[in-house]
Design a protein around this motif. Structure first.
Motif, PDB file in Angstrom:
ATOM      1  N   ALA A 239       0.825  -1.210   0.000  1.00  0.00           N
ATOM      2  CA  ALA A 239       0.000   0.000   0.000  1.00  0.00           C
ATOM      3  C   ALA A 239       0.858   1.258   0.000  1.00  0.00           C
ATOM      4  N   TYR A 240       1.869   1.299   0.865  1.00  0.00           N
ATOM      5  CA  TYR A 240       2.727   2.476   0.942  1.00  0.00           C
ATOM      6  C   TYR A 240       3.492   2.700  -0.356  1.00  0.00           C
ATOM      7  N   THR A 241       3.939   1.600  -0.989  1.00  0.00           N
ATOM      8  CA  THR A 241       4.759   1.710  -2.194  1.00  0.00           C
ATOM      9  C   THR A 241       3.930   2.078  -3.410  1.00  0.00           C
ATOM     10  N   GLU A 242       2.760   1.470  -3.563  1.00  0.00           N
ATOM     11  CA  GLU A 242       1.946   1.714  -4.751  1.00  0.00           C
ATOM     12  C   GLU A 242       1.161   3.016  -4.680  1.00  0.00           C
ATOM     13  N   ALA A 243       0.942   3.539  -3.492  1.00  0.00           N
ATOM     14  CA  ALA A 243       0.191   4.793  -3.360  1.00  0.00           C
ATOM     15  C   ALA A 243       0.956   5.949  -3.997  1.00  0.00           C
ATOM     16  N   PRO A 244       0.248   6.969  -4.510  1.00  0.00           N
ATOM     17  CA  PRO A 244       0.943   8.193  -4.916  1.00  0.00           C
ATOM     18  C   PRO A 244       1.566   8.833  -3.688  1.00  0.00           C
ATOM     19  N   THR A 245       2.433   9.789  -3.892  1.00  0.00           N
ATOM     20  CA  THR A 245       3.133  10.396  -2.753  1.00  0.00           C
ATOM     21  C   THR A 245       2.156  10.903  -1.704  1.00  0.00           C
ATOM     22  N   ALA A 246       1.115  11.588  -2.142  1.00  0.00           N
ATOM     23  CA  ALA A 246       0.118  12.101  -1.190  1.00  0.00           C
ATOM     24  C   ALA A 246      -0.546  10.966  -0.434  1.00  0.00           C
ATOM     25  N   GLY A 247      -0.811   9.862  -1.128  1.00  0.00           N
ATOM     26  CA  GLY A 247      -1.411   8.711  -0.466  1.00  0.00           C
ATOM     27  C   GLY A 247      -0.500   8.102   0.571  1.00  0.00           C
ATOM     28  N   SER A 248       0.799   8.014   0.256  1.00  0.00           N
ATOM     29  CA  SER A 248       1.759   7.479   1.220  1.00  0.00           C
ATOM     30  C   SER A 248       1.808   8.340   2.476  1.00  0.00           C
ATOM     31  N   VAL A 249       1.767   9.659   2.306  1.00  0.00           N
ATOM     32  CA  VAL A 249       1.777  10.562   3.460  1.00  0.00           C
ATOM     33  C   VAL A 249       0.488  10.411   4.262  1.00  0.00           C
ATOM     34  N   LEU A 250      -0.635  10.233   3.572  1.00  0.00           N
ATOM     35  CA  LEU A 250      -1.900  10.033   4.290  1.00  0.00           C
ATOM     36  C   LEU A 250      -1.854   8.743   5.113  1.00  0.00           C
ATOM     37  N   PHE A 251      -1.234   7.700   4.580  1.00  0.00           N
ATOM     38  CA  PHE A 251      -1.066   6.474   5.365  1.00  0.00           C
ATOM     39  C   PHE A 251      -0.246   6.759   6.621  1.00  0.00           C
ATOM     40  N   ILE A 252       0.784   7.585   6.483  1.00  0.00           N
ATOM     41  CA  ILE A 252       1.625   7.932   7.630  1.00  0.00           C
ATOM     42  C   ILE A 252       0.829   8.709   8.680  1.00  0.00           C
ATOM     43  N   LEU A 253      -0.112   9.531   8.231  1.00  0.00           N
ATOM     44  CA  LEU A 253      -0.927  10.312   9.160  1.00  0.00           C
ATOM     45  C   LEU A 253      -2.046   9.479   9.785  1.00  0.00           C
ATOM     46  N   LEU A 254      -2.196   8.233   9.337  1.00  0.00           N
ATOM     47  CA  LEU A 254      -3.239   7.348   9.854  1.00  0.00           C
ATOM     48  C   LEU A 254      -2.774   6.761  11.188  1.00  0.00           C
ATOM     49  N   LYS A 255      -2.809   7.574  12.203  1.00  0.00           N
ATOM     50  CA  LYS A 255      -2.302   7.176  13.526  1.00  0.00           C
ATOM     51  C   LYS A 255      -3.390   6.605  14.428  1.00  0.00           C
ATOM     52  N   ILE A 256      -4.469   6.119  13.820  1.00  0.00           N
ATOM     53  CA  ILE A 256      -5.604   5.694  14.638  1.00  0.00           C
ATOM     54  C   ILE A 256      -5.330   4.389  15.377  1.00  0.00           C
ATOM     55  N   GLY A 257      -4.427   3.537  14.831  1.00  0.00           N
ATOM     56  CA  GLY A 257      -4.099   2.303  15.540  1.00  0.00           C
ATOM     57  C   GLY A 257      -3.387   2.579  16.851  1.00  0.00           C
ATOM     58  N   GLY A 258      -2.352   3.418  16.794  1.00  0.00           N
ATOM     59  CA  GLY A 258      -1.647   3.796  18.015  1.00  0.00           C
ATOM     60  C   GLY A 258      -2.530   4.576  18.965  1.00  0.00           C
ATOM     61  N   TYR A 259      -3.385   5.441  18.398  1.00  0.00           N
ATOM     62  CA  TYR A 259      -4.302   6.211  19.231  1.00  0.00           C
ATOM     63  C   TYR A 259      -5.237   5.279  20.006  1.00  0.00           C
ATOM     64  N   GLY A 260      -5.794   4.272  19.315  1.00  0.00           N
ATOM     65  CA  GLY A 260      -6.685   3.323  19.989  1.00  0.00           C
ATOM     66  C   GLY A 260      -5.976   2.572  21.098  1.00  0.00           C
ATOM     67  N   LEU A 261      -4.700   2.294  20.867  1.00  0.00           N
ATOM     68  CA  LEU A 261      -3.888   1.628  21.882  1.00  0.00           C
ATOM     69  C   LEU A 261      -3.833   2.453  23.166  1.00  0.00           C
ATOM     70  N   PHE A 262      -3.586   3.756  23.021  1.00  0.00           N
ATOM     71  CA  PHE A 262      -3.466   4.635  24.198  1.00  0.00           C
ATOM     72  C   PHE A 262      -4.830   4.961  24.809  1.00  0.00           C
ATOM     73  N   ARG A 263      -5.821   5.177  23.964  1.00  0.00           N
ATOM     74  CA  ARG A 263      -7.138   5.588  24.456  1.00  0.00           C
ATOM     75  C   ARG A 263      -7.895   4.438  25.109  1.00  0.00           C
ATOM     76  N   ILE A 264      -7.787   3.234  24.541  1.00  0.00           N
ATOM     77  CA  ILE A 264      -8.658   2.139  24.952  1.00  0.00           C
ATOM     78  C   ILE A 264      -7.876   0.961  25.546  1.00  0.00           C
ATOM     79  N   SER A 265      -6.890   0.454  24.807  1.00  0.00           N
ATOM     80  CA  SER A 265      -6.250  -0.809  25.205  1.00  0.00           C
ATOM     81  C   SER A 265      -5.406  -0.693  26.467  1.00  0.00           C
ATOM     82  N   LEU A 266      -4.565   0.330  26.566  1.00  0.00           N
ATOM     83  CA  LEU A 266      -3.701   0.445  27.751  1.00  0.00           C
ATOM     84  C   LEU A 266      -4.498   0.628  29.044  1.00  0.00           C
ATOM     85  N   PRO A 267      -5.555   1.467  29.063  1.00  0.00           N
ATOM     86  CA  PRO A 267      -6.348   1.534  30.298  1.00  0.00           C
ATOM     87  C   PRO A 267      -7.046   0.221  30.652  1.00  0.00           C
ATOM     88  N   MET A 268      -7.329  -0.618  29.638  1.00  0.00           N
ATOM     89  CA  MET A 268      -7.975  -1.905  29.892  1.00  0.00           C
ATOM     90  C   MET A 268      -6.981  -2.967  30.351  1.00  0.00           C
TER      91      MET A 268
END
Length: 495
Positions: A239-268
């Motif tokens: 996905a990162y390689t085939e995406a256009p440059t803007a798409g690759s950067v958008l993937f990098i800004l997709l921090k929702i996995g780490g966010y969910g870890l801090f918001r939900i998983s660690l307190p649980m």
């Protein structure tokens, strides 16, 4: 006070909708840039009125949505979400400027999807109800899928469908965990609610240890696949390689996995049936991802694919710091998310500029580009140095906090991760030496340096990497405050 959290979602959505109906590239890019500036202005207003000394939720809004099921439109901002919102709204305007002069079909859809993605990601960051959270979580799939599928490389169809299927299936598993949490809480209290904070607080009282383990693992599986980390990462390089440059950067800004870890998983985590086992699993996955990603990056011939595997390696620090379960290790993991977004934006922009100018990303086919592209060479070098953890840049702050303070509880995993430091320095320096220095490859023809908009966009992000590397406190302080609140929940844990 302004309903900032809602406006941060609504403004980019409105501008995205209008952008879809523009007729020319300049109209689309101009309107998208204006929308991104409006979102940036709202975020700066929120930041200037934000109290970093408290872990309490700020700019809170709540409206009944489906009262029968206890679903509310609840949003707010705290020290976990604010840095990630800042990252998103800072990079997006410069991403639009960077791509302004690129030639492509359907520019209105291209820029409209960028703003749609921004709204969806911010929606995840501010959501305080699981239904709202999941709606925005799934919405992020749509712009990224089309970004790769329409404007991606030769293997764009394979990459886009692989990304969609992998992450969507993981999201469905996460949804099962959310429903399990919801129904168990309803049965326990007699009151239905999807409020994230309430359900996380009630988690310790729900069912058996085995049930709590199943719920925890189901939810965190969705986060680990989106982060991603080994072994749920196989969608990432394609996905990162085939995406256009803007798409690759958008993937990098997709921090929702780490966010969910801090918001939900660690307190649980402290209230699972086997918290020590869960910490061991997270620590092992984190350390192995750091080393595994670095080794794979070292053997890549494609510059962009090398950066993709480098990203996987750096995501391991987020897991390792979280598993360390010390306030400063968790803060380091949070800061890694922020730092990684800035650094990788520069690196993917550099790779995109090289491909546009030379027609190739194969490292061995490059060489001596610094002679033809001196401005890019300087900015790319700063990005690469930050990525390998050079002191004075943001990457060093994040990795130092994670490694130094995770060692308190997880010395073995930290020592394993330390093996990757030399490898990380090796593949960064080796790639720079082969691509940018040495004898210029005349077969590349007439190569031109990056244009003025690209210089400005990359330079500003590079300056932020330097600024926050020397002075991380504007975002790190709020991270520490919230990390201390998370870790305090585990006071009874002996890890």
């Amino acid at each position: 006070m302004l309903p900032v959290a809602s406006l941060l979602i609504l403004v980019p959505l409105i501008f995205a909708a209008v952008t879809f109906f523009t007729k020319t590239k300049d109209q689309a890019a101009g309107l998208a840039f204006l929308g991104s500036l409006a979102t940036l202005g709202l975020t700066l207003y929120a930041y200037l009125n934000f109290d970093s000394s408290t872990a309490a939720m700020q700019f809170f809004e709540s409206i009944d949505w489906i009262p029968l099921l206890g679903v509310k439109y609840s949003v707010g901002i705290d020290g976990i979400s604010m840095p990630l919102i800042l990252l998103n709204v800072i990079v997006i305007p410069f991403l639009i400027l960077y791509s302004w002069k690129e030639e492509r079909e359907d520019s209105n859809r291209f820029y409209g999807l960028i703003l749609t993605m921004q709204a969806a990601v911010i929606g995840v960051f501010v959501a305080l109800d699981f239904v709202v959270f999941y709606v925005f979580w799934e919405l992020t799939l749509i712009p990224l899928f089309f970004m790769v599928n329409i404007w991606g490389g030769e293997k764009r169809a394979h990459a886009s469908y692989k990304f969609f299927i992998y992450t969507h299936v993981a999201s469905l598993v996460m949804l099962l965990g959310i429903f399990g949490l919801f129904y168990a809480s309803w049965q326990q209290t007699g009151i239905p609610t999807f409020d994230i904070r309430e359900l996380v607080a009630q988690f310790q009282f729900l069912g058996s240890g085995l049930f709590r383990n199943a719920v925890f693992l189901s939810i965190i599986f969705g986060f680990l696949a989106k982060l991603p980390t080994f072994p749920f990462h196989s969608w990432l390089p394609d996905a990162y390689t085939e995406a256009p440059t803007a798409g690759s950067v958008l993937f990098i800004l997709l921090k929702i996995g780490g966010y969910g870890l801090f918001r939900i998983s660690l307190p649980m985590l402290p209230n699972t049936g086997n918290p020590e086992l869960m910490i061991t699993i997270l620590g092992l996955l984190g350390a192995f991802s750091i080393l595994y990603g670095a080794l794979l990056a070292l053997r890549q011939k494609d510059l962009k694919r090398m950066i993709a595997y480098s990203s996987l390696s750096h995501m391991g620090y987020i897991l390792l710091g979280s598993a360390g379960f010390v306030a400063l290790s968790v803060s380091g993991a949070m800061f890694q998310q922020f730092s990684h977004g800035l650094i990788m934006s520069i690196m993917f922009m550099s790779a995109g500029a090289i491909q546009t100018s030379t027609g190739t990303r194969i490292i061995n086919n490059l060489g001596g580009l610094a002679k033809k592209m001196p401005t890019l060479a300087v900015l790319m070098m700063l990005g690469f140095m930050a990525s390998l953890g050079l002191p004075g840049l943001t990457g060093f702050i994040a990795e130092f906090l994670v490694l130094a303070f995770s060692y308190v509880n997880l010395p073995g995993f930290v020592l394993l991760a330390l093996l990757a430091i030399v490898i990380t320095a090796g593949y960064h320096l080796w790639a720079m030496q082969r691509a940018m220095f040495g004898v210029y490859n005349e077969k590349l023809g007439d190569v031109r340096d990056i244009n003025s908009l690209q210089v400005f966009s990359m330079a500003v992000i590079a300056l932020l990497v330097l600024y926050f590397g020397l002075n991380p406190n504007p975002v790190l302080n709020m991270m520490i405050t919230n990390s201390e609140a998370i870790v305090s929940l585990a006071a009874s844990l002996r890890v």
